[in-house]
Design a protein around this motif. Sequence first.
Motif, short mmCIF file in Angstrom:
data_model
loop_
_atom_site.label_atom_id
_atom_site.label_comp_id
_atom_site.label_asym_id
_atom_site.label_seq_id
_atom_site.Cartn_x
_atom_site.Cartn_y
_atom_site.Cartn_z
N ALA A 230 109.16 -23.19 69.67
CA ALA A 230 107.72 -23.34 69.51
C ALA A 230 107.20 -22.46 68.38
O ALA A 230 106.24 -22.83 67.70
CB ALA A 230 107.01 -22.99 70.82
N ALA A 231 107.84 -21.32 68.17
CA ALA A 231 107.44 -20.44 67.07
C ALA A 231 107.65 -21.13 65.72
O ALA A 231 106.88 -20.92 64.78
CB ALA A 231 108.21 -19.13 67.12
N LEU A 232 108.69 -21.97 65.62
CA LEU A 232 108.91 -22.73 64.39
C LEU A 232 107.75 -23.68 64.14
O LEU A 232 107.29 -23.85 63.01
CB LEU A 232 110.22 -23.53 64.48
CG LEU A 232 111.51 -22.74 64.67
CD1 LEU A 232 112.70 -23.70 64.71
CD2 LEU A 232 111.70 -21.70 63.57
N VAL A 233 107.27 -24.31 65.21
CA VAL A 233 106.10 -25.18 65.10
C VAL A 233 104.91 -24.38 64.61
O VAL A 233 104.16 -24.81 63.72
CB VAL A 233 105.79 -25.85 66.46
CG1 VAL A 233 104.47 -26.60 66.41
CG2 VAL A 233 106.94 -26.79 66.85
N GLY A 234 104.72 -23.19 65.17
CA GLY A 234 103.61 -22.34 64.75
C GLY A 234 103.70 -21.94 63.29
O GLY A 234 102.67 -21.87 62.59
N ILE A 235 104.91 -21.68 62.81
CA ILE A 235 105.10 -21.33 61.40
C ILE A 235 104.66 -22.49 60.50
O ILE A 235 103.97 -22.29 59.50
CB ILE A 235 106.57 -20.97 61.14
CG1 ILE A 235 106.91 -19.62 61.78
CG2 ILE A 235 106.87 -20.94 59.64
CD1 ILE A 235 108.39 -19.31 61.78
N LEU A 236 105.04 -23.72 60.87
CA LEU A 236 104.66 -24.87 60.06
C LEU A 236 103.15 -25.11 60.10
O LEU A 236 102.55 -25.49 59.09
CB LEU A 236 105.41 -26.11 60.53
CG LEU A 236 106.93 -26.09 60.34
CD1 LEU A 236 107.51 -27.46 60.66
CD2 LEU A 236 107.31 -25.68 58.92
N ILE A 237 102.55 -24.89 61.24
CA ILE A 237 101.09 -25.04 61.33
C ILE A 237 100.41 -24.05 60.39
O ILE A 237 99.46 -24.39 59.67
CB ILE A 237 100.61 -24.84 62.79
CG1 ILE A 237 101.13 -25.97 63.68
CG2 ILE A 237 99.09 -24.74 62.86
CD1 ILE A 237 100.87 -25.76 65.16
N ALA A 238 100.90 -22.82 60.37
CA ALA A 238 100.33 -21.80 59.49
C ALA A 238 100.49 -22.16 58.02
O ALA A 238 99.71 -21.72 57.17
CB ALA A 238 100.97 -20.45 59.77
N ARG A 239 101.49 -23.00 57.73
CA ARG A 239 101.73 -23.42 56.35
C ARG A 239 101.03 -24.74 56.02
O ARG A 239 101.23 -25.30 54.95
CB ARG A 239 103.24 -23.54 56.10
CG ARG A 239 103.97 -22.20 56.16
CD ARG A 239 105.46 -22.37 56.07
NE ARG A 239 105.87 -22.95 54.80
CZ ARG A 239 107.11 -23.42 54.55
NH1 ARG A 239 108.04 -23.35 55.50
NH2 ARG A 239 107.39 -23.93 53.37
N GLY A 240 100.24 -25.24 56.96
CA GLY A 240 99.44 -26.42 56.67
C GLY A 240 99.92 -27.72 57.26
O GLY A 240 99.41 -28.79 56.92
N ALA A 241 100.89 -27.67 58.17
CA ALA A 241 101.42 -28.91 58.76
C ALA A 241 100.42 -29.54 59.72
O ALA A 241 99.65 -28.85 60.40
CB ALA A 241 102.73 -28.63 59.50
N ASP A 242 100.45 -30.86 59.78
CA ASP A 242 99.65 -31.62 60.74
C ASP A 242 100.39 -31.60 62.08
O ASP A 242 101.48 -32.17 62.21
CB ASP A 242 99.49 -33.06 60.25
CG ASP A 242 98.77 -33.97 61.24
OD1 ASP A 242 98.32 -33.46 62.29
OD2 ASP A 242 98.67 -35.17 60.97
#
Length: 302
Positions: A230-242
């Motif tokens: 889930a932290a990987l998902v959070g990293i991508l969200i912080a980088r602008g992922a939908d």
Amino acid sequence: MGPHLIAGVDIGGTKTRMMASRGGETLADRTLATDSWRIREVETDAAALAALVRSLCGGVDPAATVVGAHGCDTDDQCRAFQAGLARHLGGIVQVVNDSELMAPAAGRFGGIGVVVGTGSIAVARTPDGRMLAAGGWGWILGDEGSAPALVRDAARAVRGAIDRGTPDDPLTDALMRALGIDDPTMMGRLLNETRNGVVWGQYASAVFAAADAGSPLAIGVIEDGATALAALVGILIARGADARSVVAGGGVIAEQPRLVQAFRAAVAAVSPASDVVVLHDPPVLGALALAERAVHAADQTS
């Protein structure tokens, strides 16, 4: 114009699955060991895969081939393999990371794809098509939640329990039975001698069996793995992922409800608005969906 012949390929760390279809009808479906053809040299691998795809399609080149490749973790790596494959195979050729097959296999396009199998990685695309990736560093450095990483972390948990003088946990016995040893201190020696994530991943079922038997250590290892995913998902969200949808698939998460439950809870803590989908269909269907989309787009512009 009649329906096109298309091909989809899912290259995993352990297995490669290929399918050919025309007009929604599956014409061929083949699975083989990835290390039976892939040596991680772009030109050689491209030539080998092109021959496999052509054979799958009855000796002809499909109108479109989409490949989801484990280990193609950057745009440059995807483009290099795509260019190599296009030199040996006609039609439209597209190479993406294998996690990018998850969403289209679930009937979705966009969002975040997460692979949890022999390895683990989360991938998304920016609106302009640039790849965003987190994880995928291999089981020695990371790949949290993957089969070999769960075994690695379980062995660490057992080691810590022994050091604390509290080795009496179902996980200790489960791992020893799986490994065929009667001394838990042998675990580290076996890991060092084997150094093969695919082999160690075969023992992951012992971790889940221990959790089902009530092992606090095993339950903690699984929950920690889910939290790291889930932290990987959070990293991508912080980088602008939908992150409106998060689609997870792969041999471990598709087969282990305990990991699914922990992953859903962990993603909810990171991104409450995300719709989490766990893919139980084969990810190669996502490659076919992308290939169908590619030929449709080409027809529209021709």
